[in-house]
Enzyme design. Structure first.
Site, mmCIF file in Angstrom:
data_model
loop_
_atom_site.group_PDB
_atom_site.id
_atom_site.type_symbol
_atom_site.label_atom_id
_atom_site.label_comp_id
_atom_site.label_asym_id
_atom_site.label_seq_id
_atom_site.Cartn_x
_atom_site.Cartn_y
_atom_site.Cartn_z
ATOM 1 C CG HIS A 134 -2.271 0.648 0.871
ATOM 2 N ND1 HIS A 134 -3.415 0.452 1.610
ATOM 3 C CD2 HIS A 134 -2.637 1.508 -0.115
ATOM 4 C CE1 HIS A 134 -4.412 1.160 1.102
ATOM 5 N NE2 HIS A 134 -3.965 1.808 0.058
ATOM 6 C CG ASP A 181 -6.277 -0.443 4.513
ATOM 7 O OD1 ASP A 181 -6.137 -1.490 5.168
ATOM 8 O OD2 ASP A 181 -5.325 0.161 4.005
ATOM 9 C CG HIS A 237 -4.143 -1.986 8.637
ATOM 10 N ND1 HIS A 237 -4.291 -2.937 7.643
ATOM 11 C CD2 HIS A 237 -3.776 -2.648 9.744
ATOM 12 C CE1 HIS A 237 -4.014 -4.134 8.144
ATOM 13 N NE2 HIS A 237 -3.701 -3.992 9.419
ATOM 14 C CG HIS A 273 2.743 -1.702 4.378
ATOM 15 N ND1 HIS A 273 2.152 -2.936 4.186
ATOM 16 C CD2 HIS A 273 3.135 -1.684 5.676
ATOM 17 C CE1 HIS A 273 2.192 -3.627 5.311
ATOM 18 N NE2 HIS A 273 2.780 -2.895 6.221
ATOM 19 C CG ASP A 318 -4.784 -3.154 2.070
ATOM 20 O OD1 ASP A 318 -4.842 -4.389 1.901
ATOM 21 O OD2 ASP A 318 -3.854 -2.603 2.686
ATOM 22 C CG ASP A 321 -5.334 -5.192 4.841
ATOM 23 O OD1 ASP A 321 -6.199 -4.310 4.919
ATOM 24 O OD2 ASP A 321 -4.123 -4.944 5.049
ATOM 25 C CD GLU A 351 -0.200 -4.356 1.368
ATOM 26 O OE1 GLU A 351 0.323 -5.492 1.360
ATOM 27 O OE2 GLU A 351 0.362 -3.333 1.818
#
Length: 300
Positions: free
Chosen positions: A100, A123, A125, A140, A227, A229, A272
């Site tokens: 990222h 995301d 995060h 990232h 992302d 994730d 990612e």
């Protein structure tokens, strides 16, 4: 959705974090049928290939705790140059990561075309760390802070200007893992965040309706930074920093479908995807399916 001229840019960057393999993400996404999917929807697609990324000895740069700073700056600058050219030519940049940290270059190349660029950060995060708050030094985890003009000078001034985006023009969706420094920055800057609590409580339809209405009223372009994730690891296992309890596959399709209907996006990136950690290219296949929904693919 109107048919678009889409330019695909691969960024095989794995220097923003420690786990190897994410540099193969662009190839995995292409292998999963990205170009064919977009063409079948009716878009015109040009694959511009991959940005050349150096592979130096993986170390902290002198006088900073940031890993591979110089190489990340070089790769981000090259990406920014390519993205800016695509925007100048009037095409839609679709960027494939890579970790990222590539969003630093994406936003540097995109935002100069807009007075008030909006960003949807999909995301687990916040990616709002700096060298002072990051527990790892992995870049990232910093691209959104960098794009706000917060962080190392070499990163924030890529393409000679800062900030790339204003805090009031950001919406984070799906957050469920935030460091203390990130939580403080979110509160200080008033960044709009829909954590998994809001996604669960409100439902994805309401989250997306509010996000789209919020950005339509204040921006002249919107970039999606997705992302993988952000999704639950059961649906997208091939990521470097999985966090359980994420957005489902079906909720993510709904989010992309609603963005397609709103037709507010002017650029996008999917990042990612790590084939080494994946199961039979499942995560890349998910990414391609979501791209399909984002660009107007319908069952009927």
């Amino acid at each position: 959705m109107q048919k678009k001229n889409i330019s695909v840019i691969g960024v095989p960057m794995d220097l923003g974090q420690m786990r190897r393999g994410v540099d193969m993400g662009p190839s995995a996404i292409r292998y999963a049928g990205l170009l064919e999917r977009l063409e079948a929807i009716g878009h015109t697609v040009t694959d511009l290939g991959d940005i050349q990324i150096d592979q130096p000895e993986r170390v902290h740069t002198a006088n900073t705790n940031l890993r591979n700073l110089d190489a990340v700056v070089k790769g981000s600058t090259a990406l920014a140059d390519q993205v800016k050219k695509v925007k100048t030519d009037g095409d839609f940049p679709l960027i494939l990561g890579g970790d990222h940290s590539i969003a630093i270059g994406s936003l540097a190349g995109i935002s100069s075309n807009y007075e008030n660029l909006g960003v949807i950060w999909y995301d687990a995060h916040g990616d709002l760390n700096t060298g002072d708050t990051s527990p790892s030094g992995n870049i990232h985890g910093m691209p959104l802070a960098v794009s706000l003009g917060i962080g190392h000078e070499d990163l924030v001034h890529i393409h000679g200007y800062t900030p790339k985006v204003k805090p009031e023009n950001i919406v984070i969706i799906g957050a469920r893992s935030l460091d203390e420094g990130e939580r403080e920055l979110i509160k200080e800057k008033g960044i709009r965040v829909y954590t998994m609590h809001e996604v669960d409580r409100m439902g994805m339809t309401k989250v997306m309706e509010e996000s789209i209405d919020y950005l339509k009223g204040r921006t002249d372009g919107v970039h999606l930074s997705l992302d993988l994730d952000g999704l639950d690891p059961n649906d997208a296992p091939g990521v470097g920093t999985p966090v359980i309890g994420g957005i489902s596959y079906r909720e993510s399709h709904l989010a992309m479908e609603m963005l397609a209907e709103a037709d507010i996006l002017t650029s996008a990136e999917f990042v990612e995807v790590n084939p080494i950690l994946d199961e039979k290219n499942m995560t890349a296949t998910v990414a391609v399916a979501l791209v399909g929904s984002l660009f107007g693919e319908k069952l009927l």
